[in-house]
Design an enzyme around this catalytic site. Sequence first.
Site, PDB file in Angstrom:
ATOM      1  CE1 TYR A   1      56.024   7.729  -5.390  1.00 33.20           C
ATOM      2  CE2 TYR A   1      55.689   9.958  -6.225  1.00 33.20           C
ATOM      3  CZ  TYR A   1      55.185   8.769  -5.725  1.00 33.20           C
ATOM      4  OH  TYR A   1      53.806   8.625  -5.573  1.00 33.20           O
TER       5      TYR A   1
ATOM      6  CB  ILE B   1      45.629  10.500  -1.484  1.00 33.31           C
ATOM      7  CG1 ILE B   1      45.572  11.126  -2.892  1.00 33.31           C
ATOM      8  CG2 ILE B   1      44.332   9.768  -1.152  1.00 33.31           C
ATOM      9  CD1 ILE B   1      44.491  12.131  -3.139  1.00 33.31           C
TER      10      ILE B   1
ATOM     11  CG  ASN C   1      47.150   1.662  -6.672  1.00 35.59           C
ATOM     12  OD1 ASN C   1      47.055   2.859  -6.419  1.00 35.59           O
ATOM     13  ND2 ASN C   1      47.288   0.744  -5.708  1.00 35.59           N
TER      14      ASN C   1
END
Length: 252
Positions: free
Chosen positions: A157, A190, A91
């Site tokens: 990214y 998020i 993660n």
Amino acid sequence: MELGLRDKVAVVTGGGSGIGAAICHQLAREGVHVVIADIDMEAAARIAEEINLAGGKALPVYVDVGNAEDVERLMAYVTAQCGGLDLAVNNAGIHGMRNPTGTYPIEEWQRVIRVNLDGVFYCVKHQINAMLERGSGSIVNISSILGTVALPLTSAYTAAKHGVVGLTKAAAIEYARSGIRINVVGPGWIDTPLVTDIQKAASSSRRMDALQPMGRRGKPEEVAALVCFLLSEQASFITGSYHAVDGAYTSH
Ligand SMILES: NC(=O)c1ccc[n+]([C@@H]2O[C@H](COP(=O)([O-])OP(=O)(O)OC[C@H]3O[C@@H](n4cnc5c(N)ncnc54)[C@H](O)[C@@H]3O)[C@@H](O)[C@H]2O)c1
């Protein structure tokens, strides 16, 4: 939901903050022994303390996932200390500079790819070898909505997160008959310190907020619930697939 994960051993990279911390908490509530691996030892130790105080089992460990030797050391430590590895969540990630591709600085490209793609490869490589010793295991890699669609000014990214999807699929096919399942989760927008950071740096985050079909951002716990399900035997026929948790953002 009881997921049948009691007494399993899990390593969660980037477990000291945001989505990773929520995954650590949720796994610990399921009775998993969680190794919280982070470059920020203070943050990892804080989450481990919260879990241990609540009656769970957690161990903070330093790692820079972009450093292949660090990752090898981490995995050797986990197998020696915990007697093996059952579950892994890759993660740890950084957002990187926003810049058009034509003038994207090479050092920044390399910094983002090093953590967000090379780091996942190093982890998956060693986790697979640890899991082969047991003949079973489940890995979840954290990509992004930008693993399947693009956002302008984020070529490093976006490339890294697309790469994580490809890496997951290739590895999942290779080990499908060895008892190891490997999946990839793509969170949408998020609410975590990473997004707060982007918000400080860019007015475009307001445009991202306006584009959310559900009219809100997701919560780290909403990503953690999907990750824990995929790690569990409830997902026994799910491997090699990308799972969005994005409130319909990529349905546009
Ligand atoms: N928050 C979002 O909206 C969002 C959306 C899509 C994908 N993601 C992805 O989810 C993952 C977690 O993001 P988050 O929002 O919780 O971020 P965050 O910044 O809150 O947490 C990231 C964690 O990773 C750790 N980390 C960073 N570099 C590291 C390294 N080299 N080695 C080890 N640990 C390192 C940090 O110390 C931190 O604890 C990332 O991979 C991110 O790209 C987040």
